[in-house]
Design an enzyme around this catalytic site. Sequence first.
Site, short mmCIF file in Angstrom:
data_model
loop_
_atom_site.label_atom_id
_atom_site.label_comp_id
_atom_site.label_asym_id
_atom_site.label_seq_id
_atom_site.Cartn_x
_atom_site.Cartn_y
_atom_site.Cartn_z
N GLY A 64 12.68 -17.75 60.50
CA GLY A 64 11.66 -17.96 59.46
C GLY A 64 11.67 -19.39 58.95
O GLY A 64 12.39 -20.25 59.48
N ASP A 91 16.85 -11.81 64.02
CA ASP A 91 15.48 -11.88 63.47
C ASP A 91 14.62 -10.90 64.27
O ASP A 91 14.68 -10.88 65.50
CB ASP A 91 14.95 -13.32 63.64
CG ASP A 91 13.68 -13.58 62.85
OD1 ASP A 91 13.67 -14.56 62.06
OD2 ASP A 91 12.69 -12.84 63.02
N TYR A 102 7.69 -7.24 45.10
CA TYR A 102 8.44 -8.31 45.77
C TYR A 102 9.46 -8.92 44.81
O TYR A 102 10.65 -9.05 45.14
CB TYR A 102 7.49 -9.41 46.29
CG TYR A 102 8.20 -10.72 46.49
CD1 TYR A 102 9.03 -10.90 47.59
CD2 TYR A 102 8.09 -11.75 45.55
CE1 TYR A 102 9.73 -12.08 47.75
CE2 TYR A 102 8.78 -12.93 45.71
CZ TYR A 102 9.60 -13.10 46.80
OH TYR A 102 10.31 -14.26 46.95
N ASP A 109 16.62 -5.77 63.75
CA ASP A 109 16.29 -5.51 62.35
C ASP A 109 17.59 -5.13 61.63
O ASP A 109 18.35 -4.30 62.16
CB ASP A 109 15.29 -4.33 62.34
CG ASP A 109 14.66 -4.11 60.98
OD1 ASP A 109 15.41 -4.01 59.99
OD2 ASP A 109 13.42 -4.04 60.92
N GLY A 123 -0.89 -12.68 38.05
CA GLY A 123 0.57 -12.75 38.17
C GLY A 123 1.14 -14.15 38.19
O GLY A 123 2.35 -14.32 38.14
N ASP A 124 0.27 -15.19 38.25
CA ASP A 124 0.79 -16.57 38.28
C ASP A 124 1.31 -16.97 36.90
O ASP A 124 0.70 -16.64 35.88
CB ASP A 124 -0.31 -17.55 38.69
CG ASP A 124 -0.37 -17.76 40.20
OD1 ASP A 124 0.50 -17.24 40.90
OD2 ASP A 124 -1.30 -18.45 40.64
N TYR A 171 15.64 -19.90 44.72
CA TYR A 171 14.80 -21.00 45.18
C TYR A 171 13.62 -21.16 44.25
O TYR A 171 12.98 -20.19 43.87
CB TYR A 171 14.22 -20.73 46.57
CG TYR A 171 15.18 -20.23 47.62
CD1 TYR A 171 16.49 -20.70 47.68
CD2 TYR A 171 14.76 -19.32 48.56
CE1 TYR A 171 17.35 -20.24 48.67
CE2 TYR A 171 15.62 -18.86 49.55
CZ TYR A 171 16.91 -19.32 49.59
OH TYR A 171 17.75 -18.87 50.57
N THR A 185 11.36 -16.39 40.83
CA THR A 185 10.47 -15.35 40.31
C THR A 185 11.22 -14.43 39.34
O THR A 185 10.60 -13.81 38.48
CB THR A 185 9.83 -14.56 41.48
OG1 THR A 185 8.77 -13.78 40.98
CG2 THR A 185 10.83 -13.67 42.20
N SER A 227 15.02 -15.86 44.23
CA SER A 227 13.83 -16.65 43.90
C SER A 227 13.76 -16.88 42.40
O SER A 227 14.21 -16.05 41.60
CB SER A 227 12.59 -15.85 44.35
OG SER A 227 11.43 -16.37 43.76
N LYS A 286 13.92 -8.99 44.63
CA LYS A 286 14.86 -10.11 44.46
C LYS A 286 15.81 -9.83 43.31
O LYS A 286 17.02 -10.07 43.40
CB LYS A 286 14.08 -11.42 44.22
CG LYS A 286 13.31 -11.87 45.45
CD LYS A 286 14.23 -12.12 46.64
CE LYS A 286 13.52 -12.35 47.94
NZ LYS A 286 14.40 -12.40 49.11
C1 UD1 Z 1 5.07 -17.49 45.15
C2 UD1 Z 1 5.65 -16.29 44.47
C3 UD1 Z 1 7.12 -16.42 44.41
C4 UD1 Z 1 7.66 -16.53 45.81
C5 UD1 Z 1 7.01 -17.69 46.52
C6 UD1 Z 1 7.39 -17.57 47.99
C7 UD1 Z 1 3.93 -15.56 42.85
C8 UD1 Z 1 3.62 -15.34 41.43
N1 UD1 Z 1 5.11 -16.13 43.13
O1 UD1 Z 1 5.34 -18.63 44.33
O2 UD1 Z 1 7.68 -15.29 43.79
O3 UD1 Z 1 9.07 -16.67 45.78
O4 UD1 Z 1 5.61 -17.62 46.44
O5 UD1 Z 1 7.10 -18.73 48.65
O6 UD1 Z 1 3.14 -15.28 43.71
N2 UD1 Z 1 -2.31 -22.08 44.55
C9 UD1 Z 1 -3.62 -22.48 44.59
N3 UD1 Z 1 -4.36 -22.19 45.72
C10 UD1 Z 1 -3.82 -21.52 46.79
C11 UD1 Z 1 -2.47 -21.12 46.74
C12 UD1 Z 1 -1.74 -21.42 45.61
O7 UD1 Z 1 -4.13 -23.08 43.65
O8 UD1 Z 1 -4.54 -21.26 47.77
C13 UD1 Z 1 -1.52 -22.42 43.36
C14 UD1 Z 1 -0.91 -21.19 42.68
O9 UD1 Z 1 -1.81 -20.62 41.78
C15 UD1 Z 1 0.32 -21.81 42.02
C16 UD1 Z 1 0.73 -22.94 42.98
O10 UD1 Z 1 -0.43 -23.21 43.77
O11 UD1 Z 1 -0.01 -22.39 40.80
C17 UD1 Z 1 1.87 -22.54 43.91
O12 UD1 Z 1 1.53 -21.30 44.52
P1 UD1 Z 1 2.38 -20.68 45.72
O13 UD1 Z 1 2.61 -21.72 46.75
O14 UD1 Z 1 1.70 -19.41 46.14
O15 UD1 Z 1 3.79 -20.36 45.07
P2 UD1 Z 1 4.15 -19.48 43.77
O16 UD1 Z 1 3.04 -18.61 43.36
O17 UD1 Z 1 4.69 -20.41 42.75
#
Ligand code: UD1
Length: 350
Positions: free
Chosen positions: A13, A34, A153, A61, A299-300, A180, A130, A128, A157
């Site tokens: 991965g 893996d 998810y 697995d 959820g963000d 992380y 998270t 994470s 964790k």
């Molecule tokens: C997400 C997970 C986190 C996980 C990690 C794995 C959530 C709430 N959290 O982190 O638990 O460990 O992925 O890698 O989902 N964004 C955009 N446009 C996009 C994609 C993302 O604007 O197309 C923004 C998101 O709203 C956020 C930021 O970019 O503000 C980072 O997003 P992302 O890369 O998905 O990571 P997390 O959400 O922080």
Amino acid sequence: MSKQTILVTGGLGFIGSHTVVELLNANFDVVVVDNLDNSRAQVLEGIRKTCGKDFTYYNCDTRNEQAMHDIFTQHPQTKGVIHFAAHKAVGESVDNPLKYYDNNIYGLVALLKQMKANSIKSMLFSSSCTVYGQPEQLPISETTPLKPAESPYGNTKKVGEDIVSDATKTGQFRSISLRYFNPVGAHPDGFIGELPIGVPQNLVPFVTQTAAGLRDKLSVFGNNYPTADGTAIRDYIHVVDLAKVHVKAITRLLNNEGPDYDVFNVGTGRGYSVLEVIQAFERVSGKSLPYTFADRRAGDVIEVYADASKAERELNWKAEKDIDDMMRDAWTFQQNILDKSHVLNTDNNA
Ligand code: UD1
């Protein structure tokens, strides 16, 4: 002294493959397990090209206890396990929680049982940030209170950390959970990187695929957050920096240093907004990125960044690469991917 063997689950991965490279560079023997659920066999070649060293690979697995037992028996010199194998798509976990509990929780328990049966003590668990949710105070240190998980998810964790910690209290394990922040980038040599299958759920692969013309435009989720430019802030960390902390942490466990169970944040300590990430990408790639603003994503959280000083103090590790390195290396890797079939896969298990 003979080489020590580390077994890496999920070693093909994104974070796993970069960690395998750093372990081989640090002169460990590596056994990768893996099941190719969200990775590709071509990563085997990418790892070998990156470090010029070889390792053993099993398509297996961790829930298959008999097969794991056989692998441990085949490699009696195995001293520790780094456990990456898990599902990680937040949205999918809401739709299909049992898939997440089965793989992420049952897979962990089965692995610990087989480690115990084979007298392997050292365990590094991929956790994470998270687990902190949106904390009351920034930066986030390891003593910041945890929040109830926002998704199955995230709960895997949190519960995964509890399982590892409880198992360690029996005296049969020594373990570390690494929390992380946001891993991005790729190895600068360009042979390994992030290869999400289907539509990327995370920001940086969506950015690079958009710049490569594989996606029309990026949707920036939310521009009315209480931050300087209105977009959400995360602590992005280069995957090579992240890989290196695994070598430090597993070495500490193998050397019987530190407490039997410990937790470390792994971030840079600096937050960047989504718009700042886009600007960094445009700066290093020389390309202009098409994007529009969209609603906030459910959820963000608004803003997270780490206090990563414990890892610096106790593991002698510090992130060295900056946001421009992260974007440059992610872009180099994107341009090197000749087989684009993963992009078209409709299974959104990214
Ligand atoms: C997400 C997970 C986190 C996980 C990690 C794995 C959530 C709430 N959290 O982190 O638990 O460990 O992925 O890698 O989902 N964004 C955009 N446009 C996009 C994609 C993302 O604007 O197309 C923004 C998101 O709203 C956020 C930021 O970019 O503000 C980072 O997003 P992302 O890369 O998905 O990571 P997390 O959400 O922080």
